[in-house]
Design a protein around this motif. Structure first.
Motif, PDB file in Angstrom:
ATOM      1  N   PRO A   1       0.753  -1.285   0.185  1.00 24.40           N
ATOM      2  CA  PRO A   1       0.014   0.006  -0.129  1.00 24.40           C
ATOM      3  C   PRO A   1       0.902   1.248   0.130  1.00 24.40           C
ATOM      4  N   HIS A   2       0.154   2.370  -0.819  1.00 20.42           N
ATOM      5  CA  HIS A   2       0.827   3.410  -0.725  1.00 20.42           C
ATOM      6  C   HIS A   2      -0.114   4.827  -0.184  1.00 20.42           C
TER       7      HIS A   2
ATOM      8  N   HIS B   1       6.417   3.760   3.521  1.00 20.74           N
ATOM      9  CA  HIS B   1       7.500   3.608   2.727  1.00 20.74           C
ATOM     10  C   HIS B   1       8.441   5.180   3.289  1.00 20.74           C
TER      11      HIS B   1
ATOM     12  N   MET C   1      10.585   6.983   0.066  1.00 16.84           N
ATOM     13  CA  MET C   1       9.532   7.317  -0.692  1.00 16.84           C
ATOM     14  C   MET C   1       8.967   8.639  -0.342  1.00 16.84           C
TER      15      MET C   1
ATOM     16  N   CYS D   1       5.198   8.862   1.506  1.00 11.29           N
ATOM     17  CA  CYS D   1       4.309   7.734   1.792  1.00 11.29           C
ATOM     18  C   CYS D   1       4.444   7.206   3.073  1.00 11.29           C
TER      19      CYS D   1
HETATM   20 CU   LIG Z   1       4.541   3.700  -0.724  1.00 14.98          CU
END
Ligand SMILES: [Cu+2]
Length: 172
Positions: free
Chosen positions: A100-101, A160, A165, A157
């Motif tokens: 998932p982001h 992440h 990210m 994100c």
């Molecule tokens: Cu992500």
């Protein structure tokens, strides 16, 4: 009793926040909103003159740019990571792979008088300035930069962030 003191302090904080002009949309986050319940544009909200954040979603009036959210053998990233838009534009963050982001802005980097409007301009949220998670390719999060003053807005994100990210929107 101690609990009364805590309640009073919390109330004072809430009242203080409301004095800043964002009484709406500040106390109902924490639950992912169903994607079918799209925000309704407020009448007359297309004014080009930026106002203090109202907590009411300001619809995109310009170009909608696309940023891909990618996770693969080369790592986790936004593509492009740095993007320049005009006030009134929007960005569609498209889930490509490796979710998932999500898209989250750090309140510490968003001016106080922008926070309520930017928060309201995120299509689906799980928290303040933090979008819902997207798992499946083709799903997306849209962020409107209507009624957002010029400046640089770093984002990341959440799952992440530690893997680098992140990106930055420049509104000009
Ligand atoms: Cu992500």
């Amino acid at each position: 009793m101690r609990i009364y003191g805590i309640t009073f302090a919390a109330t004072a904080i809430i009242l203080g926040a409301c004095a800043g002009g964002d009484p709406a949309n500040t106390d109902t986050t924490g639950i992912a909103i169903d994607s079918t319940s799209a925000p309704v544009a407020a009448p007359g909200s297309a004014s080009p003159v930026p106002a203090a954040g109202t907590g009411t979603m300001a619809p995109i009036t310009g170009t909608t740019h696309e940023v891909k959210m990618v996770g693969d053998a080369k790592g986790y990233r936004f593509e492009p990571a740095n993007i320049t838009v005009r006030a009134g534009d929007g960005i569609k963050f498209m889930m490509i792979s490796g979710g998932p982001h999500n898209v989250a802005f750090d309140p510490a980097t968003v001016p106080a008088d922008v926070q309520a409007q930017l928060d309201a301009n995120i299509s689906e949220k799980i928290g303040q300035l933090s979008s819902a998670m997207k798992m499946n390719a083709g799903e997306s999060i849209t962020v409107s930069f209507a009624n957002i003053k010029t400046g640089k807005y770093p984002f990341n994100c959440t799952p992440h962030l530690a893997l680098g990210m992140k990106g930055e929107v420049t509104v000009q």
